[in-house]
Scaffold this motif. Structure first.
Motif, mmCIF file in Angstrom:
data_model
loop_
_atom_site.group_PDB
_atom_site.id
_atom_site.type_symbol
_atom_site.label_atom_id
_atom_site.label_comp_id
_atom_site.label_asym_id
_atom_site.label_seq_id
_atom_site.Cartn_x
_atom_site.Cartn_y
_atom_site.Cartn_z
ATOM 1 N N SER A 228 22.196 9.864 -3.833
ATOM 2 C CA SER A 228 21.492 9.152 -4.724
ATOM 3 C C SER A 228 21.490 7.656 -4.778
ATOM 4 N N LYS A 229 22.658 7.103 -4.258
ATOM 5 C CA LYS A 229 22.931 5.756 -4.221
ATOM 6 C C LYS A 229 22.499 5.006 -5.553
ATOM 7 N N GLY A 230 22.774 5.653 -6.432
ATOM 8 C CA GLY A 230 22.689 5.444 -7.950
ATOM 9 C C GLY A 230 21.175 4.895 -8.104
ATOM 10 N N GLY A 231 20.215 5.476 -7.595
ATOM 11 C CA GLY A 231 18.876 5.497 -7.727
ATOM 12 C C GLY A 231 18.227 4.292 -6.916
ATOM 13 N N ALA A 232 18.965 3.657 -5.786
ATOM 14 C CA ALA A 232 18.331 2.678 -5.116
ATOM 15 C C ALA A 232 17.436 3.092 -4.464
ATOM 16 N N ASP A 233 16.146 2.029 -3.860
ATOM 17 C CA ASP A 233 15.257 2.408 -2.997
ATOM 18 C C ASP A 233 15.400 2.877 -1.714
ATOM 19 N N THR A 234 16.752 2.749 -1.245
ATOM 20 C CA THR A 234 17.258 2.909 0.257
ATOM 21 C C THR A 234 18.394 4.076 0.141
ATOM 22 N N GLN B 2 14.244 9.133 -11.350
ATOM 23 C CA GLN B 2 13.220 8.104 -11.996
ATOM 24 C C GLN B 2 13.100 6.716 -11.842
ATOM 25 N N SER B 3 14.274 6.206 -11.218
ATOM 26 C CA SER B 3 14.264 4.899 -11.100
ATOM 27 C C SER B 3 13.954 4.582 -9.668
ATOM 28 N N THR B 4 13.624 5.354 -8.708
ATOM 29 C CA THR B 4 13.159 4.966 -7.484
ATOM 30 C C THR B 4 12.007 5.986 -6.837
ATOM 31 N N SER B 5 10.998 5.452 -6.216
ATOM 32 C CA SER B 5 10.007 6.078 -5.423
ATOM 33 C C SER B 5 10.536 7.329 -4.349
ATOM 34 N N ARG B 6 11.673 7.069 -3.805
ATOM 35 C CA ARG B 6 12.081 7.798 -2.736
ATOM 36 C C ARG B 6 12.426 9.227 -3.365
ATOM 37 N N GLN B 7 12.315 10.325 -2.314
ATOM 38 C CA GLN B 7 13.049 11.415 -3.057
ATOM 39 C C GLN B 7 14.487 11.470 -2.830
ATOM 40 N N ILE B 8 15.517 11.722 -3.713
ATOM 41 C CA ILE B 8 16.769 11.502 -3.308
ATOM 42 C C ILE B 8 17.152 13.006 -2.541
ATOM 43 N N PRO B 9 17.680 12.694 -1.511
ATOM 44 C CA PRO B 9 18.071 13.772 -0.533
ATOM 45 C C PRO B 9 19.308 14.660 -0.994
ATOM 46 N N LEU B 10 19.098 15.812 -0.984
ATOM 47 C CA LEU B 10 20.177 16.961 -1.032
ATOM 48 C C LEU B 10 20.781 17.529 0.298
ATOM 49 N N VAL B 11 22.041 17.607 0.243
ATOM 50 C CA VAL B 11 22.673 17.916 1.648
ATOM 51 C C VAL B 11 23.356 19.096 1.194
ATOM 52 N N MET B 12 23.313 20.269 1.986
ATOM 53 C CA MET B 12 24.188 21.516 1.842
ATOM 54 C C MET B 12 25.071 21.666 2.930
ATOM 55 N N LEU B 13 26.238 21.903 2.432
ATOM 56 C CA LEU B 13 27.263 22.072 3.628
ATOM 57 C C LEU B 13 27.811 23.398 3.626
ATOM 58 N N THR B 14 27.832 24.059 5.045
ATOM 59 C CA THR B 14 28.542 25.125 5.160
ATOM 60 C C THR B 14 29.856 24.920 5.898
ATOM 61 N N ILE B 15 30.821 25.209 5.150
ATOM 62 C CA ILE B 15 32.258 24.925 5.948
ATOM 63 C C ILE B 15 32.527 25.935 7.008
ATOM 64 N N GLY B 16 33.230 25.300 7.838
ATOM 65 C CA GLY B 16 33.562 26.043 9.131
ATOM 66 C C GLY B 16 35.257 26.048 9.247
ATOM 67 N N ARG B 17 35.711 25.702 10.547
ATOM 68 C CA ARG B 17 37.014 25.715 10.750
ATOM 69 C C ARG B 17 37.671 24.813 9.948
ATOM 70 N N PRO B 18 39.009 24.961 9.536
ATOM 71 C CA PRO B 18 39.895 23.925 8.803
ATOM 72 C C PRO B 18 40.301 22.951 9.750
ATOM 73 N N ILE B 19 40.482 21.701 9.062
ATOM 74 C CA ILE B 19 40.842 20.492 9.605
ATOM 75 C C ILE B 19 42.023 19.822 9.001
ATOM 76 N N ASP B 20 42.739 18.946 9.513
ATOM 77 C CA ASP B 20 43.763 18.266 8.510
ATOM 78 C C ASP B 20 42.987 17.403 7.258
ATOM 79 N N VAL B 21 43.777 17.604 6.262
ATOM 80 C CA VAL B 21 43.100 16.666 5.139
ATOM 81 C C VAL B 21 43.400 15.016 5.590
ATOM 82 N N PHE B 22 42.272 14.478 4.823
ATOM 83 C CA PHE B 22 42.142 13.041 5.234
ATOM 84 C C PHE B 22 43.330 11.993 4.965
#
Length: 166
Positions: A80-86, A140-160
């Motif tokens: 969303s970037k808070g509704g920014a145009d980029t 509503q505040s931007t003309s770009r379509q706000i992208p949605l990203v769907m993640l499929t989890i795989g192998r476990p990794i170390d916590v960040f």
């Protein structure tokens, strides 16, 4: 919304975002997963994940806290970037990656991603806007379509860790 307006909002919330990220990272995910966002129009129990992406031009590793939902076992994040145009930088980095890291509370995974289309996108957007109503205002505040990203989890990794974050 003009990028300058969105930037002003992000600057005002910047300390909060940095503190949230630091709390999530230093606690190993025991804090920062669920936050009360009623003050900014969100829900009392709003879930947050961390994503880890590699910069498409810098090659640096970035960790970002994001609101997420779970749809059919996939993790959904909103660019969303808070509704920014980029688009947010993290989203542009995801587009250049086959996999990214995702941490939910105290568990981290490698994940593949996709973007929903057509009716699925509409349904997922409705769900995410229910989880965090300000998304509707952002769209509503931007003309770009706000992208949605769907993640499929795989192998476990170390916590960040704080060493991972830029």
């Amino acid at each position: 919304m003009a990028d300058a307006d969105a930037a002003a909002i992000r600057a005002a919330r910047g300390d909060w975002i940095s503190e949230h990220l630091e709390d999530y990272l230093t606690s190993g995910g025991t804090r920062g997963h669920i936050l009360d966002l009623t003050e900014v129009g969100g829900r009392e129990l709003t879930t947050h994940c961390l994503i880890k992406v590699v910069g498409r031009t810098s090659g640096k590793v970035y960790v970002k806290p994001l609101i997420y939902g779970n749809v059919g076992g996939e993790i959904v994040i909103v660019a969303s970037k808070g509704g920014a145009d980029t688009h947010p930088g993290w989203y542009l980095n995801v587009l250049q990656s086959n996999t990214i890291g995702v941490q939910i509370a105290t568990q981290a995974f490698e994940a593949t991603w996709r973007e929903p289309e057509a009716e699925e996108r509409h349904q997922v957007w409705s769900y995410m806007a229910h989880l965090y109503p300000p998304y509707l205002t952002y769209q509503q505040s931007t003309s770009r379509q706000i992208p949605l990203v769907m993640l499929t989890i795989g192998r476990p990794i170390d916590v960040f860790s704080a060493d991972d974050a830029h």
